[in-house]
Design a protein around this motif. Structure first.
Motif, PDB file in Angstrom:
ATOM      1  N   ASP A 167       0.804  -1.233   0.000  1.00  0.00           N
ATOM      2  CA  ASP A 167       0.000   0.000   0.000  1.00  0.00           C
ATOM      3  C   ASP A 167       0.836   1.282   0.000  1.00  0.00           C
ATOM      4  O   ASP A 167       0.270   2.379   0.131  1.00  0.00           O
ATOM      5  N   ILE A 168       2.143   1.169  -0.154  1.00  0.00           N
ATOM      6  CA  ILE A 168       2.963   2.379   0.024  1.00  0.00           C
ATOM      7  C   ILE A 168       2.684   3.465  -1.014  1.00  0.00           C
ATOM      8  O   ILE A 168       3.026   4.612  -0.803  1.00  0.00           O
ATOM      9  N   GLN A 169       2.057   3.091  -2.125  1.00  0.00           N
ATOM     10  CA  GLN A 169       1.720   4.136  -3.098  1.00  0.00           C
ATOM     11  C   GLN A 169       0.261   4.531  -3.020  1.00  0.00           C
ATOM     12  O   GLN A 169      -0.309   5.065  -3.985  1.00  0.00           O
ATOM     13  N   ASN A 170      -0.329   4.291  -1.852  1.00  0.00           N
ATOM     14  CA  ASN A 170      -1.729   4.675  -1.656  1.00  0.00           C
ATOM     15  C   ASN A 170      -1.884   5.281  -0.262  1.00  0.00           C
ATOM     16  O   ASN A 170      -2.805   4.952   0.474  1.00  0.00           O
ATOM     17  N   LEU A 171      -0.937   6.157   0.083  1.00  0.00           N
ATOM     18  CA  LEU A 171      -0.920   6.738   1.427  1.00  0.00           C
ATOM     19  C   LEU A 171      -1.204   8.239   1.370  1.00  0.00           C
ATOM     20  O   LEU A 171      -0.681   8.942   0.494  1.00  0.00           O
ATOM     21  N   HIS A 172      -1.994   8.682   2.335  1.00  0.00           N
ATOM     22  CA  HIS A 172      -2.293  10.112   2.460  1.00  0.00           C
ATOM     23  C   HIS A 172      -1.542  10.661   3.666  1.00  0.00           C
ATOM     24  O   HIS A 172      -1.459   9.999   4.698  1.00  0.00           O
ATOM     25  N   PHE A 173      -1.017  11.858   3.532  1.00  0.00           N
ATOM     26  CA  PHE A 173      -0.318  12.471   4.674  1.00  0.00           C
ATOM     27  C   PHE A 173      -0.565  13.979   4.678  1.00  0.00           C
ATOM     28  O   PHE A 173      -0.939  14.566   3.654  1.00  0.00           O
ATOM     29  N   GLU A 174      -0.360  14.553   5.855  1.00  0.00           N
ATOM     30  CA  GLU A 174      -0.670  15.976   6.043  1.00  0.00           C
ATOM     31  C   GLU A 174       0.331  16.622   6.973  1.00  0.00           C
ATOM     32  O   GLU A 174       0.843  15.989   7.896  1.00  0.00           O
ATOM     33  N   LEU A 175       0.557  17.898   6.745  1.00  0.00           N
ATOM     34  CA  LEU A 175       1.336  18.711   7.681  1.00  0.00           C
ATOM     35  C   LEU A 175       0.465  19.870   8.138  1.00  0.00           C
ATOM     36  O   LEU A 175      -0.137  20.579   7.320  1.00  0.00           O
ATOM     37  N   LYS A 176       0.405  20.043   9.457  1.00  0.00           N
ATOM     38  CA  LYS A 176      -0.285  21.205  10.021  1.00  0.00           C
ATOM     39  C   LYS A 176       0.746  22.094  10.696  1.00  0.00           C
ATOM     40  O   LYS A 176       1.678  21.596  11.348  1.00  0.00           O
ATOM     41  N   VAL A 177       0.583  23.397  10.529  1.00  0.00           N
ATOM     42  CA  VAL A 177       1.433  24.362  11.221  1.00  0.00           C
ATOM     43  C   VAL A 177       0.507  25.186  12.116  1.00  0.00           C
ATOM     44  O   VAL A 177      -0.448  25.793  11.622  1.00  0.00           O
ATOM     45  N   ASN A 178       0.758  25.137  13.403  1.00  0.00           N
ATOM     46  CA  ASN A 178      -0.098  25.809  14.391  1.00  0.00           C
ATOM     47  C   ASN A 178      -1.570  25.422  14.195  1.00  0.00           C
ATOM     48  O   ASN A 178      -2.468  26.247  14.274  1.00  0.00           O
ATOM     49  N   GLY A 179      -1.790  24.146  13.896  1.00  0.00           N
ATOM     50  CA  GLY A 179      -3.144  23.620  13.763  1.00  0.00           C
ATOM     51  C   GLY A 179      -3.789  23.843  12.405  1.00  0.00           C
ATOM     52  O   GLY A 179      -4.892  23.348  12.146  1.00  0.00           O
ATOM     53  N   GLU A 180      -3.091  24.547  11.525  1.00  0.00           N
ATOM     54  CA  GLU A 180      -3.656  24.881  10.211  1.00  0.00           C
ATOM     55  C   GLU A 180      -3.063  23.955   9.144  1.00  0.00           C
ATOM     56  O   GLU A 180      -1.834  23.781   9.097  1.00  0.00           O
ATOM     57  N   LEU A 181      -3.912  23.398   8.299  1.00  0.00           N
ATOM     58  CA  LEU A 181      -3.432  22.484   7.257  1.00  0.00           C
ATOM     59  C   LEU A 181      -2.597  23.232   6.220  1.00  0.00           C
ATOM     60  O   LEU A 181      -3.052  24.206   5.635  1.00  0.00           O
ATOM     61  N   ARG A 182      -1.344  22.794   6.009  1.00  0.00           N
ATOM     62  CA  ARG A 182      -0.471  23.469   5.032  1.00  0.00           C
ATOM     63  C   ARG A 182      -0.105  22.580   3.853  1.00  0.00           C
ATOM     64  O   ARG A 182       0.090  23.057   2.751  1.00  0.00           O
ATOM     65  N   GLN A 183       0.043  21.285   4.119  1.00  0.00           N
ATOM     66  CA  GLN A 183       0.390  20.374   3.017  1.00  0.00           C
ATOM     67  C   GLN A 183      -0.446  19.121   3.139  1.00  0.00           C
ATOM     68  O   GLN A 183      -0.631  18.589   4.246  1.00  0.00           O
ATOM     69  N   ARG A 184      -0.918  18.671   1.978  1.00  0.00           N
ATOM     70  CA  ARG A 184      -1.651  17.412   1.929  1.00  0.00           C
ATOM     71  C   ARG A 184      -1.036  16.633   0.779  1.00  0.00           C
ATOM     72  O   ARG A 184      -0.963  17.149  -0.343  1.00  0.00           O
ATOM     73  N   GLY A 185      -0.568  15.436   1.053  1.00  0.00           N
ATOM     74  CA  GLY A 185       0.117  14.662   0.025  1.00  0.00           C
ATOM     75  C   GLY A 185      -0.509  13.295  -0.159  1.00  0.00           C
ATOM     76  O   GLY A 185      -1.163  12.763   0.748  1.00  0.00           O
TER      77      GLY A 185
END
Ligand code: ZN
Length: 215
Positions: free
Chosen positions: A137-155
């Motif tokens: 499943d490694i090519q079917n993964l969702h990830f996110e980065l939040k900065v101070n609780g705010e969504l900045r990156q979604r991959g």
């Protein structure tokens, strides 16, 4: 150990950097002194005024190899985590403009923030305790980065230009991969600056992977 990173592995990020989609993987490295582990804070260095976050899925090498064939890559991977490839964008732009190597902009102390590493199921490790992701499943993964609780990156790893098999086969022609080495797989769009006081939080498949503070 060493960290091998790939640049421009997501088309949308290449575009935001006004860079072309690469024909071959763009590879650079960070030394072990770049690693920052959970529980450690990142101290903003004096040499840059524009450090950017780049949230990336990374893999750990579980068995040494060189000239690894794509179909055997899974045997050499034993873990997965989420990290930040911190980049001194101002230095990088200056160096790029002069056609010089970017090491100081990418490989400085504390520039590789890493989460705990979880074993992958059905990969190159026997102990799968705590695994929550299957290798297939490694090519079917969702990830996110939040900065101070705010969504900045979604991959989404399905957007990789070069899949892990291609990357490892390519990289291992030049560099012997050793147990414990990490491979960062590139950042999606949405990179941006960090500031003193920021709280950076990463999620992989909705699982909280890390919290780092910028001091
Ligand atoms: Zn990166």
């Amino acid at each position: 150990m060493k960290i091998i990173c790939v640049g421009r592995n997501y088309a949308a990020h290449a575009k935001e950097m006004q860079a072309e989609i690469p024909q071959k993987p763009v590879i650079f490295m960070k030394p072990d002194t770049a690693v920052l582990k959970p529980g450690q804070d990142f101290y903003y260095p004096d040499f840059s005024k524009e450090i950017h976050y780049e949230c990336e899925v990374f893999f750990r090498i579980g068995a040494e190899g060189k000239y690894i064939s794509p179909k055997f890559v899974y045997r050499h991977i034993d873990g997965i985590g989420l990290g930040l490839d911190l980049t001194a964008r101002d230095l990088q732009q200056q160096l790029k403009a002069q056609g010089l190597p970017w090491e100081i902009a990418k490989a400085f102390n504390g520039s590789a923030l890493i989460s705990e590493i979880y074993p992958l199921r059905n990969a190159g490790n026997k102990n799968e305790e705590g695994a929550f992701i299957d290798y297939k499943d490694i090519q079917n993964l969702h990830f996110e980065l939040k900065v101070n609780g705010e969504l900045r990156q979604r991959g989404y790893t399905g957007d990789w230009i070069f899949p892990l098999e291609t990357l490892v086969a390519y990289i291992s022609q030049f560099f012997t991969l050793k147990t414990g080495d990490l491979i960062f797989t590139g950042t999606p769009a949405g990179v941006g600056p960090i500031h003193i006081g920021d709280i950076l939080e990463g999620y992989l498949q909705s699982k909280k992977m890390f919290t780092f503070r910028v001091m």
